[in-house]
Each structure stands twice: as structure tokens, then as C-alpha cells.
Design a protein around this motif. Sequence first.
Motif, short mmCIF file in Angstrom:
data_model
loop_
_atom_site.label_atom_id
_atom_site.label_comp_id
_atom_site.label_asym_id
_atom_site.label_seq_id
_atom_site.Cartn_x
_atom_site.Cartn_y
_atom_site.Cartn_z
N GLU A 166 0.83 -1.21 0.00
CA GLU A 166 0.00 0.00 0.00
C GLU A 166 0.85 1.25 0.00
O GLU A 166 0.42 2.31 -0.47
N ALA A 167 2.09 1.15 0.52
CA ALA A 167 3.01 2.29 0.54
C ALA A 167 3.78 2.42 -0.77
O ALA A 167 4.61 3.32 -0.91
N GLY A 168 3.53 1.53 -1.73
CA GLY A 168 4.16 1.64 -3.03
C GLY A 168 5.46 0.89 -3.21
O GLY A 168 6.18 1.11 -4.19
N TYR A 169 5.77 -0.02 -2.29
CA TYR A 169 7.02 -0.79 -2.38
C TYR A 169 6.80 -2.08 -3.17
O TYR A 169 5.73 -2.69 -3.11
N GLN A 170 7.86 -2.48 -3.90
CA GLN A 170 7.82 -3.71 -4.67
C GLN A 170 8.70 -4.77 -4.00
O GLN A 170 9.81 -4.46 -3.55
N LEU A 171 8.21 -5.99 -3.95
CA LEU A 171 9.00 -7.08 -3.39
C LEU A 171 10.05 -7.51 -4.41
O LEU A 171 9.71 -8.01 -5.48
N GLU A 172 11.32 -7.28 -4.10
CA GLU A 172 12.40 -7.54 -5.04
C GLU A 172 13.17 -8.83 -4.75
O GLU A 172 13.81 -9.38 -5.62
N GLN A 173 13.11 -9.29 -3.50
CA GLN A 173 13.87 -10.50 -3.14
C GLN A 173 13.32 -11.07 -1.85
O GLN A 173 12.79 -10.34 -1.00
N VAL A 174 13.44 -12.39 -1.71
CA VAL A 174 13.11 -13.07 -0.45
C VAL A 174 14.39 -13.71 0.07
O VAL A 174 15.11 -14.37 -0.68
N GLU A 175 14.66 -13.50 1.35
CA GLU A 175 15.79 -14.16 2.01
C GLU A 175 15.26 -15.24 2.94
O GLU A 175 14.27 -15.02 3.65
N ARG A 176 15.91 -16.37 2.91
CA ARG A 176 15.53 -17.45 3.82
C ARG A 176 16.33 -17.32 5.10
O ARG A 176 17.56 -17.23 5.07
N PHE A 177 15.63 -17.33 6.22
CA PHE A 177 16.22 -17.31 7.55
C PHE A 177 16.24 -18.75 8.04
O PHE A 177 15.19 -19.39 8.15
N SER A 178 17.44 -19.29 8.30
CA SER A 178 17.58 -20.71 8.63
C SER A 178 18.28 -20.88 9.97
O SER A 178 19.04 -20.01 10.41
N SER A 179 18.03 -22.03 10.58
CA SER A 179 18.61 -22.32 11.89
C SER A 179 19.16 -23.74 11.91
O SER A 179 18.55 -24.67 11.35
N LEU A 180 20.31 -23.90 12.54
CA LEU A 180 20.96 -25.19 12.70
C LEU A 180 20.99 -25.55 14.17
O LEU A 180 21.55 -24.82 14.99
N ALA A 181 20.37 -26.69 14.53
CA ALA A 181 20.42 -27.17 15.91
C ALA A 181 21.79 -27.76 16.17
O ALA A 181 22.29 -28.57 15.39
N MET A 182 22.40 -27.32 17.27
CA MET A 182 23.73 -27.82 17.63
C MET A 182 23.60 -28.93 18.68
O MET A 182 22.74 -28.87 19.55
N PRO A 183 24.49 -29.93 18.63
CA PRO A 183 25.56 -30.09 17.63
C PRO A 183 25.06 -30.82 16.39
O PRO A 183 24.10 -31.60 16.48
N PRO A 184 25.70 -30.62 15.25
CA PRO A 184 25.34 -31.40 14.06
C PRO A 184 25.72 -32.86 14.29
O PRO A 184 26.57 -33.18 15.12
N ALA A 185 25.09 -33.75 13.52
CA ALA A 185 25.40 -35.18 13.64
C ALA A 185 26.87 -35.41 13.30
O ALA A 185 27.31 -35.05 12.20
#
Length: 369
Positions: A166-185
Motif C-alpha cells: 500500500e506504501a508503493g514498495y515492490q518485493l524484489e527479493q526473499v531471504e531465507r532465515f535458517s537455523s541449525l540445531a547444535m551439535p550437528p550429527a
Amino acid sequence: MTAPPYCIERLLLPDALESPDAGNFLEFSKLSDALVLETWGNLDRATPPGARLRYWRDDAYKRMQLFFVRDGGRMVARSWIRYELQENLGSALVHVDVLKDFTGRGIGRTLLAHAEALAAADGRTVLMSFTEHPADFDAEGPDVLCPATGTGALPASARAVRFAQEAGYQLEQVERFSSLAMPPAPAMLDALEREALARAEAYELVTWTDHCPEEYVEQLAVLMSRMSTDAPTGGLSYDEETWDAARVRHVEDTWTQAGNISLVTAARHRDSNELAAYTVLELAPSKPWLADQDDTLVAASHRGHRLGMLVKIRNLRRLLAEYPAVERVNTFNAAENDHMLAINVALGFRAAGYDGEWQRTVDAAVRGS
């Protein structure tokens, strides 16, 4: 001219958290934490107050303006504007947040119009912003909005999405926010490391904490400059950044002055002694459960040797050995960055949310109105 329905006040930064005039800043910081909690349910994405105080100060590379609105004496909304001072001189990053109980009253619109007017007065005709969205929607469903890249999606019905549109902005990119549970296998990490080492015999790993050794700092500056050109930016308007040793030291000093710890692992080409890749993990002592995966970059001429995977694994092993209390590692990747996402998914990172990157270009007629 009709007076705005809400009084917008400028936040002045105190000299220190303990300063007599730090009251507004501390209240602003509590508001910032409350906004993070409303969206994410935890403080992983909240910056500690002392770090905020350092990061928000003006320096040779950026200038900040911060504002707030009170309702009934309580701070309920905030806005800020970030101006880059070395590159991107025609753009500004603007952001507005309102506590949920106070939305729908025009506070956000008032703050955004105020921020946009200040940015335009500074000659910034490209306005950028972002929205944050937990991964609690069907990204493949019908009620989504996709950026021009065609990759990634946001919930079209989300209040923040509708506000930006509504404010006139265009969606130009999506970033994925990811999480890693520690410790990895351990077995998984060992297998990935063996595979990477078999492809990287011409390289050796070097590590440091907080400050790059002097012998590598110029080369690190070259790699850091490539982050501005090699990382996908969708339709966002970004200039190529120029980095030198002084700029690297400025970033390192900013991190340490903010109280953060940085673990860096780099790959060095044995024959040329050239840094070919690097990765950074950041930790804040006030959040011992968390580490943030920051930059990872492999120089174009050294790709194809599993260096991105290799430096990430070495840094994760350092984290396990030196900071065993860390429960998870968070990171961000452009949704179209297939290669880096594949590395992170192989390491065990899982989607925790998505950020929308928005842009609006203001023409001369609008600026002059």
C-alpha cells in the motif's frame, strides 16, 4: 498544514548505557526486544543494548536516524533510516515497527511518511525496506506473494506485506532465515568434511578470532568487496563496494567494541598464498545459546573445490570446541542462492522464516511535492 496525529520524537544516543540521559535509549531498546518477541517468540534476532548503542552510532561508512512514537506515555512504535556514505549514495534503508496492540491507528503510516521525507530531503531516491515472517505459512500455497526473481514467497495476507504494498514498495527479493540445531550429527559432519578435503588438496585452512592477521588483511578486503557483487541481490539497487584494510579493521573494531566475538576460517591456496574463501561466525556473550553465521564467500577463480563447505565445517568445529553452550546457529541466504543453500541444508540448517526485501523508487516530481 494539519498536524500529524502522533508526535514523532528523535532518539538521541547516550554516551553509555549508564549515562544519566540513557533513559530513552533503554526504553527504545526494550521496545525493540518486544517487537522481536512478537514476531519470533524468542530474542535470537534481537541485538543486545550495548551492541545496539555501538552499531547505531554514525561513522565514516553510514549515518543513522532513529525515531519513536509514544501512546499514553508508552513507547509503542519506532522507525529508523540508514544512509550509506561510501556507496549507494542515492538510496536509503527505512524501517518501521509498531507493537501489535497499536497497529491500525495510522502510527506506521505516519512514521513511514516521515522517514521517506527525510530520506528524500537527503537526495535518496531509492528507498529500501524489509519485512519479517516466521515459516508458519505454506510457501507453495495460493496465498503468497513472489518477488521478481521468481524464487521464494511471503504470505500475501500478512499485515506487513499489505502495508509495504500500500506504501508503493515492490518485493524484489526473499531471504531465507535458517537455523541449525547444535551439535550437528558427527557422522554427517565427518562425511561432508572428507568429501570436501578430497577436492581441496591445493588449499590449507587458516583461522583467527576477531582480527585478521596483518599478512592477510589486504586479501580479505578483496574478498569482502566481492560480497557486494557475488551475493544475489534480486532486483535491489546496490552499488559495488570498495574495501581496503582500513575498512576491514573498522568492521572488526565495531564488532569487538559491540562486545561480539568473531570466529573466522579462511582457505589459502598453497601455491599462490592467496586467500580463496572465508566464513565468519559471530557470538554475543549475552546470548550464549546462539551464534550467527555471517559472510561466507569463495572467490570465483577458486570455486569447484568444496571450499565453502570446508571453511564452514572447520568453523563449526571451532564453535563446538570453544563454545559448547551454543544451541543453534542462525543464518540468512537469498532464496535464489541455490549453491549456498545446498551447503547449509546438507549441514542441517532448516528454514525458520523469510525476510522480504522491498524497494521503491521516488521520482523527482514526488521529491519536489
